[in-house]
Write a protein that holds these residues in place. Sequence first.
Motif, mmCIF file in Angstrom:
data_model
loop_
_atom_site.group_PDB
_atom_site.id
_atom_site.type_symbol
_atom_site.label_atom_id
_atom_site.label_comp_id
_atom_site.label_asym_id
_atom_site.label_seq_id
_atom_site.Cartn_x
_atom_site.Cartn_y
_atom_site.Cartn_z
ATOM 1 N N ASP A 60 -22.832 -8.136 2.013
ATOM 2 C CA ASP A 60 -21.202 -8.488 1.352
ATOM 3 C C ASP A 60 -21.387 -10.069 1.447
ATOM 4 O O ASP A 60 -19.743 -10.363 0.050
ATOM 5 N N LEU A 63 -22.069 -10.065 -2.563
ATOM 6 C CA LEU A 63 -20.942 -9.718 -2.935
ATOM 7 C C LEU A 63 -19.921 -11.063 -3.225
ATOM 8 O O LEU A 63 -19.793 -11.241 -4.650
ATOM 9 N N THR A 111 -14.263 -3.979 -6.275
ATOM 10 C CA THR A 111 -14.215 -4.503 -4.996
ATOM 11 C C THR A 111 -12.774 -4.829 -4.641
ATOM 12 O O THR A 111 -12.174 -4.835 -2.742
ATOM 13 N N LEU A 126 -11.879 -11.850 0.478
ATOM 14 C CA LEU A 126 -12.038 -11.864 -1.013
ATOM 15 C C LEU A 126 -9.812 -11.266 -0.974
ATOM 16 O O LEU A 126 -9.575 -12.325 -2.203
#
Length: 212
Positions: A60, A63, A111, A126
């Motif tokens: 994560d 990412l 995502t 996010l």
Amino acid sequence: MPSPTMDSAQHDDVATRLQIVDAMIRVLHELPLHEVTPARVADEATMSVESMTVSFPSWDGLLLASIDRWNDQRTTPLMPIAADFGTIRFLRAIVMKNIEDPSLMRFLTATLNIAAAPKHPLAPMLHSRWRRFHGFVQQSLVQDIAAGREPHTMEPARGAEQLLATYEGLQLQSMVRPEMDLLESFDRAVTRLREGWSRAYVPPVWDLTRAS
């Protein structure tokens, strides 16, 4: 005062992290997110998975670092367009960049599934990035109104919501209907949208006894 050795170690760590993130971005140019593996990224970065994990203990984290670096590389140079020519021209420039290289758009869309999972540890981070982009667009619209580029009848919070729905929705359609002309569709949609902005909003009154 930090020692030269410590400064060197920190510099090496930053350089290694950038090496890994850039490798991740190169792999994402070739493959959709669900096909990317730590082994493939490590191979692209010319290191072992174990060495990569030292810099990025969690997938994560890699990412998120990749999103930030790749998105900044694309978007930051375009920021002055918003101030000089307006929000719509800024978003149009992003659309053009995405047409040239759709891999980032594909990655960001992938995502969304993570962001929509409330219990996923990456979801709040996010969300903050999408909210930050919405906030930038909203503030840019405020400046557009002040500069006379957009009408006072447009509420910036609603305008940002509608504009991003158009921008993101059309890009999503272009990925599943690649035959569509994304730029032409964007131009047409925002032209219609701005026509609506030029008039005061009147809420609809729905007659539930009729189908239309």
